[in-house]
Design a protein around this motif. Structure first.
Motif, PDB file in Angstrom:
ATOM      1  N   LEU A  68      15.284  -4.522   7.070  1.00 28.92           N
ATOM      2  CA  LEU A  68      14.241  -5.309   6.944  1.00 28.92           C
ATOM      3  C   LEU A  68      14.258  -6.167   8.194  1.00 28.92           C
ATOM      4  N   TYR A  69      15.492  -6.906   8.459  1.00 27.78           N
ATOM      5  CA  TYR A  69      15.499  -7.761   9.721  1.00 27.78           C
ATOM      6  C   TYR A  69      15.400  -7.175  11.039  1.00 27.78           C
ATOM      7  N   ALA A  70      16.114  -5.739  11.149  1.00 24.50           N
ATOM      8  CA  ALA A  70      15.799  -5.151  12.035  1.00 24.50           C
ATOM      9  C   ALA A  70      14.476  -4.591  12.475  1.00 24.50           C
ATOM     10  N   ALA A  71      13.708  -4.471  11.538  1.00 25.13           N
ATOM     11  CA  ALA A  71      12.267  -4.035  11.832  1.00 25.13           C
ATOM     12  C   ALA A  71      11.404  -5.512  12.159  1.00 25.13           C
ATOM     13  N   LEU A  72      11.864  -6.705  11.702  1.00 27.32           N
ATOM     14  CA  LEU A  72      11.486  -7.819  11.904  1.00 27.32           C
ATOM     15  C   LEU A  72      11.500  -8.123  13.367  1.00 27.32           C
ATOM     16  N   THR A  73      12.727  -7.987  13.893  1.00 23.10           N
ATOM     17  CA  THR A  73      13.198  -8.146  15.352  1.00 23.10           C
ATOM     18  C   THR A  73      12.547  -7.125  16.364  1.00 23.10           C
TER      19      THR A  73
ATOM     20  N   ALA B  16       9.968   2.042  16.313  1.00 23.10           N
ATOM     21  CA  ALA B  16      11.410   1.884  15.842  1.00 23.10           C
ATOM     22  C   ALA B  16      11.330   0.938  14.895  1.00 23.10           C
ATOM     23  N   GLY B  17      10.705  -0.165  14.679  1.00 25.18           N
ATOM     24  CA  GLY B  17      10.494  -1.149  13.961  1.00 25.18           C
ATOM     25  C   GLY B  17      10.058  -0.469  12.515  1.00 25.18           C
ATOM     26  N   PHE B  18       8.984   0.274  12.846  1.00 25.68           N
ATOM     27  CA  PHE B  18       8.465   0.974  11.492  1.00 25.68           C
ATOM     28  C   PHE B  18       9.166   1.801  10.856  1.00 25.68           C
ATOM     29  N   ALA B  19       9.939   2.619  11.636  1.00 22.49           N
ATOM     30  CA  ALA B  19      11.241   3.607  11.158  1.00 22.49           C
ATOM     31  C   ALA B  19      12.242   2.784  10.249  1.00 22.49           C
ATOM     32  N   CYS B  20      12.517   1.568  10.782  1.00 23.00           N
ATOM     33  CA  CYS B  20      13.514   0.699   9.892  1.00 23.00           C
ATOM     34  C   CYS B  20      12.841   0.230   8.832  1.00 23.00           C
ATOM     35  N   HIS B  21      11.568  -0.364   8.988  1.00 24.21           N
ATOM     36  CA  HIS B  21      10.943  -0.816   7.869  1.00 24.21           C
ATOM     37  C   HIS B  21      10.758   0.139   6.843  1.00 24.21           C
ATOM     38  N   THR B  22      10.510   1.351   6.995  1.00 23.62           N
ATOM     39  CA  THR B  22      10.283   2.612   6.174  1.00 23.62           C
ATOM     40  C   THR B  22      11.727   2.702   5.476  1.00 23.62           C
ATOM     41  N   VAL B  23      12.837   2.607   6.011  1.00 25.94           N
ATOM     42  CA  VAL B  23      14.278   2.844   5.534  1.00 25.94           C
ATOM     43  C   VAL B  23      14.435   1.789   4.531  1.00 25.94           C
ATOM     44  N   SER B  24      13.906   0.371   4.858  1.00 28.60           N
ATOM     45  CA  SER B  24      14.045  -0.849   4.060  1.00 28.60           C
ATOM     46  C   SER B  24      13.377  -0.548   2.568  1.00 28.60           C
ATOM     47  N   LEU B  25      11.858  -0.268   2.819  1.00 28.06           N
ATOM     48  CA  LEU B  25      11.273  -0.125   1.447  1.00 28.06           C
ATOM     49  C   LEU B  25      11.885   1.108   0.701  1.00 28.06           C
TER      50      LEU B  25
ATOM     51  N   LEU C  80       8.770  -2.634  -7.895  1.00 24.79           N
ATOM     52  CA  LEU C  80       7.214  -2.488  -8.179  1.00 24.79           C
ATOM     53  C   LEU C  80       6.730  -3.695  -8.948  1.00 24.79           C
ATOM     54  N   ALA C  81       7.596  -4.691  -9.246  1.00 20.07           N
ATOM     55  CA  ALA C  81       6.933  -5.958 -10.109  1.00 20.07           C
ATOM     56  C   ALA C  81       7.098  -6.933  -8.977  1.00 20.07           C
ATOM     57  N   SER C  82       7.395  -6.892  -7.575  1.00 16.22           N
ATOM     58  CA  SER C  82       7.864  -7.997  -6.890  1.00 16.22           C
ATOM     59  C   SER C  82       6.552  -8.179  -5.906  1.00 16.22           C
ATOM     60  N   GLY C  83       5.971  -9.392  -5.614  1.00 19.82           N
ATOM     61  CA  GLY C  83       5.071  -9.622  -4.782  1.00 19.82           C
ATOM     62  C   GLY C  83       5.624  -9.342  -3.447  1.00 19.82           C
ATOM     63  N   GLU C  84       6.922  -9.791  -3.087  1.00 20.03           N
ATOM     64  CA  GLU C  84       7.617  -9.594  -1.687  1.00 20.03           C
ATOM     65  C   GLU C  84       7.225  -8.371  -1.402  1.00 20.03           C
ATOM     66  N   PHE C  85       7.777  -7.227  -2.395  1.00 18.28           N
ATOM     67  CA  PHE C  85       7.469  -5.810  -1.863  1.00 18.28           C
ATOM     68  C   PHE C  85       6.065  -5.391  -1.705  1.00 18.28           C
ATOM     69  N   TYR C  86       5.098  -6.105  -2.335  1.00 14.89           N
ATOM     70  CA  TYR C  86       3.752  -5.543  -1.899  1.00 14.89           C
ATOM     71  C   TYR C  86       3.261  -5.933  -0.631  1.00 14.89           C
ATOM     72  N   LEU C  87       3.713  -7.265  -0.406  1.00 15.47           N
ATOM     73  CA  LEU C  87       3.485  -7.780   0.908  1.00 15.47           C
ATOM     74  C   LEU C  87       4.072  -7.031   2.143  1.00 15.47           C
ATOM     75  N   SER C  88       5.301  -6.552   2.045  1.00 16.23           N
ATOM     76  CA  SER C  88       6.129  -5.848   2.778  1.00 16.23           C
ATOM     77  C   SER C  88       5.550  -4.454   3.130  1.00 16.23           C
ATOM     78  N   LEU C  89       5.002  -3.865   1.978  1.00 12.54           N
ATOM     79  CA  LEU C  89       4.432  -2.604   2.131  1.00 12.54           C
ATOM     80  C   LEU C  89       3.024  -2.798   2.754  1.00 12.54           C
ATOM     81  N   PHE C  90       2.233  -3.951   2.546  1.00 10.27           N
ATOM     82  CA  PHE C  90       1.033  -3.945   3.101  1.00 10.27           C
ATOM     83  C   PHE C  90       1.285  -4.114   4.789  1.00 10.27           C
ATOM     84  N   SER C  91       2.312  -4.700   5.039  1.00 13.49           N
ATOM     85  CA  SER C  91       2.559  -4.638   6.441  1.00 13.49           C
ATOM     86  C   SER C  91       3.116  -3.379   7.052  1.00 13.49           C
ATOM     87  N   TRP C  92       3.716  -2.715   6.302  1.00 14.73           N
ATOM     88  CA  TRP C  92       4.170  -1.314   6.692  1.00 14.73           C
ATOM     89  C   TRP C  92       2.829  -0.389   6.914  1.00 14.73           C
ATOM     90  N   SER C  93       1.834  -0.565   5.944  1.00 13.55           N
ATOM     91  CA  SER C  93       0.496   0.164   5.976  1.00 13.55           C
ATOM     92  C   SER C  93      -0.356  -0.186   7.263  1.00 13.55           C
TER      93      SER C  93
END
Length: 274
Positions: free
Chosen positions: A8-13, A43-52, A64-77
């Motif tokens: 996740l931090y690699a994706a952010l960077t 490359a960030g998208f690939a890291c983000h995919t791995v994190s999710l 699936l019950a985490s708001g953090e996960f859904y915001l991360s998924l929206f960013s990925w989308s």
């Protein structure tokens, strides 16, 4: 720090680096920074995919019950839609919008106190696959349509006023290409949004025994659907083009983003991330 957090931090960077590349490419009019930004974003998208994927497979019910996960998924989308449109329409300028927005949303997800949604295991596949998946893909498409619409309006104004198209303006695609991006996003985005909304009402009926409970999120979603339906009808059935569809796309995405980040954080609702 586990593997999911490291990815996740690699994706952010990489998203931050990609944003810088896209911005430099647009403002300098040079191709190389934009290409570098695209590579970094990919490359960030690939890291983000791995994190999710790691979070989802490690503990599906918790993810699936985490708001953090859904915001991360929206960013990925957003990045997924960017790459699809980049390949389909050759609109690399959309990276200027998608990558920084994906970075901001992903960064914001780290500050979310994970809300626990009442999600029965038997409904997890339905909720995640239909409701969340289709809505986020639809919103990603509308983000791109809104960006193309804003660029269309600005570029058309400069052309009509006979101002010079240099710098950023010279790097923009033609008005026809921008309008085509709008058309493609609306054509596929509205059916996806409709499926997401209906599956959400179905899930609510099975979970809370009420298909519609006058929840602020539900009311807003229906209003957005009506505006989206009007845009879809005028665009597809009546062949609207240009300024009107550009403005409507901006409004649909703006309201959708306000609904997700405003209502989910600051209003008491079933969908709260607070």
């Amino acid at each position: 720090m586990d593997s999911a957090e490291l990815a996740l931090y690699a994706a952010l960077t990489l998203y931050l680096v990609g944003s810088g590349g896209h911005i430099c490419g647009i403002f300098t009019g040079k191709h190389r920074p934009n290409t570098f930004g695209g590579i970094a974003s990919g490359a960030g998208f690939a890291c983000h995919t791995v994190s999710l994927a790691l979070r989802l497979f490690a503990n599906p019910s918790l993810a699936l019950a985490s708001g953090e996960f859904y915001l991360s998924l929206f960013s990925w989308s957003l990045l997924l839609i960017l790459f699809v449109l980049w390949v389909r329409l050759k609109l690399s300028f959309l990276g200027l919008i998608a990558t920084p927005l994906a970075f901001i949303i992903l960064l914001g997800s780290l500050g979310v106190n994970s809300a626990r949604l009442p999600l029965p295991p038997s409904l997890a596949g339905l909720f995640f696959g239909l409701h969340i998946g289709t809505l986020f893909c639809s919103l990603g498409l509308m983000a791109m349509a809104g960006a193309a619409g804003a660029a269309y309006l600005k570029l058309e104004r400069r052309i009509k006023s006979k101002e010079k198209l240099n710098g950023v303006w010279a790097a923009l695609p033609s008005l026809d290409k921008l309008d085509n991006a709008n058309r493609l996003a609306v054509t596929f985005g509205f059916p996806l949004y409709t499926v997401g909304l209906l599956s959400g009402f179905l899930w609510a009926g099975l979970t809370w025994k009420r298909y519609f409970s006058w929840d602020p999120k539900e009311i807003t979603a229906v209003f957005i659907w009506l505006l989206f339906a009007f845009l879809f009808h005028q665009r597809v059935a009546l062949g609207w083009r240009g300024r009107k569809t550009a403005w409507l796309a901006i409004w649909v995405f703006g309201l959708s983003l306000a609904s997700m980040l405003g209502i989910n954080f600051f209003v008491k609702t079933h969908h709260s991330f607070a």
